[in-house]
Each structure stands twice: as C-alpha cells, then as structure tokens.
Design an enzyme around this catalytic site. Structure first.
Site, PDB file in Angstrom:
ATOM      1  CB  THR A  84      -6.291   7.866   1.162  1.00  0.00           C
ATOM      2  OG1 THR A  84      -6.296   6.766   2.130  1.00  0.00           O
ATOM      3  CG2 THR A  84      -7.813   8.570   1.425  1.00  0.00           C
TER       4      THR A  84
ATOM      5  CD  GLU B 278      -6.244   4.922   4.592  1.00  0.00           C
ATOM      6  OE1 GLU B 278      -5.930   3.924   3.786  1.00  0.00           O
ATOM      7  OE2 GLU B 278      -5.879   5.704   5.478  1.00  0.00           O
TER       8      GLU B 278
ATOM      9  CE1 TYR C  99      -0.421   9.009   4.146  1.00  0.00           C
ATOM     10  CE2 TYR C  99       1.729   9.740   4.217  1.00  0.00           C
ATOM     11  CZ  TYR C  99       0.460   9.940   4.749  1.00  0.00           C
ATOM     12  OH  TYR C  99       0.123  10.681   5.575  1.00  0.00           O
TER      13      TYR C  99
ATOM     14  NE  ARG D  35       4.324  14.849   9.936  1.00  0.00           N
ATOM     15  CZ  ARG D  35       3.618  13.836   9.670  1.00  0.00           C
ATOM     16  NH1 ARG D  35       3.728  12.701  10.275  1.00  0.00           N
ATOM     17  NH2 ARG D  35       3.254  13.738   8.322  1.00  0.00           N
TER      18      ARG D  35
ATOM     19  CE  LYS E  94      -3.548   2.504   7.128  1.00  0.00           C
ATOM     20  NZ  LYS E  94      -4.233   3.312   6.542  1.00  0.00           N
TER      21      LYS E  94
ATOM     22  CG  ASP F  71      -5.722   0.371   3.379  1.00  0.00           C
ATOM     23  OD1 ASP F  71      -5.614  -0.729   3.702  1.00  0.00           O
ATOM     24  OD2 ASP F  71      -4.971   1.227   3.661  1.00  0.00           O
TER      25      ASP F  71
ATOM     26  CG  HIS G 156      -4.842  10.675   2.545  1.00  0.00           C
ATOM     27  ND1 HIS G 156      -5.990  10.306   3.282  1.00  0.00           N
ATOM     28  CD2 HIS G 156      -3.771   9.713   2.863  1.00  0.00           C
ATOM     29  CE1 HIS G 156      -5.444   9.381   4.316  1.00  0.00           C
ATOM     30  NE2 HIS G 156      -4.601   8.935   4.106  1.00  0.00           N
TER      31      HIS G 156
ATOM     32  CE1 TYR H  34       1.752   7.861  14.573  1.00  0.00           C
ATOM     33  CE2 TYR H  34       3.463   7.903  12.641  1.00  0.00           C
ATOM     34  CZ  TYR H  34       2.434   8.479  13.785  1.00  0.00           C
ATOM     35  OH  TYR H  34       2.874   9.962  13.943  1.00  0.00           O
TER      36      TYR H  34
ATOM     37  CB  THR I 157      -7.240  -4.783   1.879  1.00  0.00           C
ATOM     38  OG1 THR I 157      -6.285  -4.437   2.763  1.00  0.00           O
ATOM     39  CG2 THR I 157      -7.216  -3.859   0.635  1.00  0.00           C
TER      40      THR I 157
ATOM     41  NE  ARG J 105      -8.071   6.648   9.500  1.00  0.00           N
ATOM     42  CZ  ARG J 105      -7.218   6.395   8.395  1.00  0.00           C
ATOM     43  NH1 ARG J 105      -6.026   6.177   8.512  1.00  0.00           N
ATOM     44  NH2 ARG J 105      -8.039   6.790   7.106  1.00  0.00           N
TER      45      ARG J 105
ATOM     46  CD  GLN K 181      -2.912   4.585  10.723  1.00  0.00           C
ATOM     47  OE1 GLN K 181      -4.168   4.807  10.291  1.00  0.00           O
ATOM     48  NE2 GLN K 181      -2.268   5.142   9.846  1.00  0.00           N
TER      49      GLN K 181
ATOM     50  CD  GLU L 217      -5.211   2.976  -0.300  1.00  0.00           C
ATOM     51  OE1 GLU L 217      -4.594   2.555  -1.277  1.00  0.00           O
ATOM     52  OE2 GLU L 217      -5.157   2.835   0.885  1.00  0.00           O
TER      53      GLU L 217
ATOM     54  CD  GLU M  12      -7.973  12.618   3.889  1.00  0.00           C
ATOM     55  OE1 GLU M  12      -7.508  13.335   3.073  1.00  0.00           O
ATOM     56  OE2 GLU M  12      -8.096  11.584   3.891  1.00  0.00           O
TER      57      GLU M  12
ATOM     58  CG  ASP N 274      -1.959   1.134   0.923  1.00  0.00           C
ATOM     59  OD1 ASP N 274      -2.395   1.293  -0.052  1.00  0.00           O
ATOM     60  OD2 ASP N 274      -2.307   1.551   1.957  1.00  0.00           O
TER      61      ASP N 274
HETATM   62 CA    CA Z   1      -4.017   3.135   2.790  1.00  0.00          CA
END
Ligand code: CA
Length: 428
Positions: A355, A204, A133, A147, A258, A238, A138, A249, A262, A242, A245, A206, A369, A131
């Site tokens: 995504t 997600e 990114y 961040r 994840k 996907d 996204h 992560y 899928t 959250r 994650q 995708e 989002e 997968d």
């Molecule tokens: Ca993904």
C-alpha cells in the site's frame, strides 16, 4: 513534450494514451460475439487491433515467437524480452507518429476500434501473485495502530522488502464486482470467533509490476537484472478484510483476508513510456545489504488517486492522493529479493508493491489508515461518512505520470462491493 500522432485524439493534453504511452491491453468487441479476445494497444480514444495488423503483415512478431501477437494474452510476447519489446514499440511509433511514413496508415486506420465499443480483459495470464509491504508510511501507520509508535516497523522492515505469496486465481480486471467475503471474525471482547460476512472490508492502493522476462530456478537475479525483466506496471487494488486478517494473521501472515479479489487496471504501461519520469528512491535509514543496492534511480513519479462513489450517489469523493515514489523498496529490489532464495520468476508474475501511503493524512492508501482503525470517520461529498467499505460502494483508482502538456495514464482500476453471497449450507 507530447509526441504528435496523426490520430487526433491522442494529441489531447488530457488523454491517458498519447503516442508517448502505447500501453498493452486485451479487448473484445462489444456486440460482436465470437470475435474473441485480442491484443490491443491504446492510442487516444481508440484501441489498435494488433492481431489484425499482424495478419496484414504491418507489424511483425518477435523472431521465434510467430504466434505471439495473435494470442489472447501478452505472456508469450512478454517472455521474448526487452529487445523484442523495444523493436515492437519502435514500429508502433513509426506507424502512429505524425511525421512517420504514411504507407500503412490505411491499414492502421482499419485496425482501430473506439475504446467506447470494447470490453477490456486481463492483459496477461497471471502466473503467480506476490504482494509486498514496501510502503513505509503505510507500514508505520498500521504498526502504530497495532503495536504502538515505538514498535511500528518490524525489525527486518528497513533491511528487506517483506512480502507474502498471494493468489493468482482471484486477480481480476477493473470493472469486475467483488462480493463482500465471509470469514472467521473475533470481535474484541468476545472469547470465541463467529463465521459471518466481513464487517471491515477495505481497499489498498498499490501498483503492480508485471514480470516479462523469466529467470531460472536456482539463479538469483541482481537488482539491475530484475529491472530489465519488468514488462510494465498496472494499478492494483488489494481488497482486504481487516477483521478476518486480525484473527488469522499470526504467525503466517495474511491468508483469506487477502484472497477474495485483487483488481488490476486493464493497460500495462511500459518502462519505456515511464522513462522520462524516473526518480530516485528515498534516503535509507539503514544501509542496505550489497545484493539490494540500486545501480541508479529506480522509481517513477506517478500521481495516484482513489475516489469512492456510494450506490446511487452522483458525485465521487476523493479519498486519497499520493505518489508511487513514496515506496521504500522499488519493484526491481522486490524481484531481486524474491529471487534471492533461488525462486524462479515467470512471465506473467504479478508483483504488488504494498500500500502506497504518503506522509500526510490525506495521502493514506487504505480506509484502515484514513479512518484510523474505525476511530475517525471519513466524510463523503454528498453527506454521510465511512470507516470501511459498504455494499454498493465503487472504488476507483487512477494513476498518471504528468509531463508538460501530456500525461502517461493508466486508465482506471475500479470495482464495486456487492453484498455477501448466500453462503452454502448456512441457510442464511
Ligand atoms: Ca497489500
């Protein structure tokens, strides 16, 4: 322009599967136990039984791959490469075109099964699942939430397609229900984690590129070579936990967050069908290193939509609308980069795009989002709101390349969230 077929239902403007498309799937006849999984091609509201046509010698298998059309997955055929794919498509068009020879029409008619009478399965055995990114909007949205806007994109992001190796074992076909996962969660303000059902379960939006032609270990492929290896494209959800994650992560990226499931759509849409919809990728903020240069336009104009239907609701809520072309790196660039270390790509590798969000709030490809980390609830058509998925919610993705008077459609990629299982040994 629509390419007319003598199969009337394929000539409807609203059909996902006109003669222009001819996507590859795997089906079994419902109410016919023991008939097994068979290769199929969608045309209008029917599926063409390819094994039946091969048996009657109406359509031939690629040279050296005599069994490729009577297997229960497309992998063997996919590994035969672009010339075999083109020959096969050309023969299908001859058999199905309104102005084609009529010699084999009786045999083709006998091999057609109404889509309403079949169950669809994974169209290929997923060898490995990676997968990426590569959706800039996204990555920017998520980075801003975690961040701050200044550091939204990681330093490497504009220079290479970032990805991780996911799980092939839990890739499932559209329609497969998905249980809410259990996992380690650490809510803000608590100093120790708990083990509980995920409270921030998400989708997600995708697309997946399906590798057909394999590569060799130790020999990287160029962007141009990578493109010739792609057998086709599917829609991909996907599913993402959250809260799991957030806690797991750092530093190695997503793991259990994840790995629950899928979901992919059942039809592989080929590059040949998408060729009229080819478009350029976005402008580059930073010049790419030479190995990632594109020899020409490598993206496709494919409209994407996600709807949500809560358990018992009568109406869908449209959550988002966006387009495949919003990706910053193309699937060919992703595969090129994936092979740059000498990593071998196999027939049946599934390459998730990342995504695909667009520039505006209504184009966001995940609840994370859309509801901005839980802060901005999304209203539903029949009242009520969502910040993440609830049990009983059905998520449906559709995609189509829209031509004048026809479309090349992907069918549906859907799944319903079921409650978390009774966890072994916990007595819950
Ligand atoms: Ca993904």
């Amino acid at each position: 322009m629509i390419e007319p077929s003598w199969v009337e239902s394929a000539n409807q403007e609203t059909s996902d599967f006109p003669l222009n498309n001819l996507p590859h799937g795997v089906f079994s006849r419902r109410n016919a136990p023991g008939s097994g999984r068979r290769l199929g091609i969608a045309i209008g509201d029917a599926v063409l039984d390819i094994a039946a046509l091969a048996k009657e010698q109406v359509i031939g298998a690629p040279a050296g791959a005599e069994n490729a059309l009577v297997e229960p997955a497309w992998n063997h055929f996919m590994a035969c490469g672009p010339r075999a794919w083109q020959d096969f498509r050309a023969r299908l068009r001859e058999l199905l075109a309104a102005d084609g020879p009529e010699t084999d029409r009786a045999a083709v008619s006998r091999a057609m099964v109404p889509l309403a009478d079949v169950d669809l399965h994974l169209p290929f055995v997923v060898a490995e699942y990676t997968d990426f990114y590569s959706g800039r909007h996204h990555a920017t949205n998520v980075g801003t939430m975690f961040r701050g806007a200044e550091n939204a994109l990681p330093p490497s992001w504009l220079h290479m397609p970032i990805g991780y190796n996911g799980r092939a074992s839990t890739v499932v076909v559209s329609g497969t229900p998905v249980h809410r996962p259990w996992g380690q969660l650490k809510p803000p303000g608590r100093d120790a984690p708990e083990f509980a059902p995920c409270r921030r379960f998400d989708f997600e939006l995708e697309m997946g590129a399906v590798v057909g032609l394999p590569s060799t270990m130790g020999r990287p492929v160029s962007v141009a070579e990578a493109e010739t290896m792609i057998f086709g494209y599917v829609l991909l959800n996907d599913w993402s936990a959250r809260d799991i994650q957030t806690w797991e992560y750092r530093p190695l990226g997503p793991f259990q967050a994840k790995a629950t499931a899928t979901t992919i759509s059942p039809w592989i849409v080929t590059p040949a069908a998408l060729e009229p919809f080819r478009v350029s990728g976005p402008e580059r903020d930073r010049e790419l290193l030479p190995y990632l240069h594109e020899p020409g336009p490598m993206m496709f104009d494919i409209d994407l939509e996600v709807t949500l239907r809560p358990d018992g609701a009568a109406a869908d809520t449209t959550l988002t609308q966006t387009n495949f072309r919003e990706l910053y790196f193309s699937p060919a660039q992703q595969i090129c980069h994936h092979s740059s270390s000498g990593c071998r790509m196999s027939a049946g590798d599934l390459i998730g795009s990342g995504t695909i969000s667009g520039p505006n709030p209504e184009n966001r490809g995940s609840f994370l989002e859309l509801a901005w980390g839980g802060k901005e609830p999304v209203g539903l058509a029949e009242g009520g709101t969502r910040v993440f998925l609830e049990d009983g919610d059905r998520v449906s993705m559709t995609g189509r390349a829209q031509g004048k008077g026809f479309r090349v459609g992907f069918g549906s990629c859907n799944g319903t969230v079921l409650p978390a299982i009774k966890y072994p040994g916990l007595g819950n």
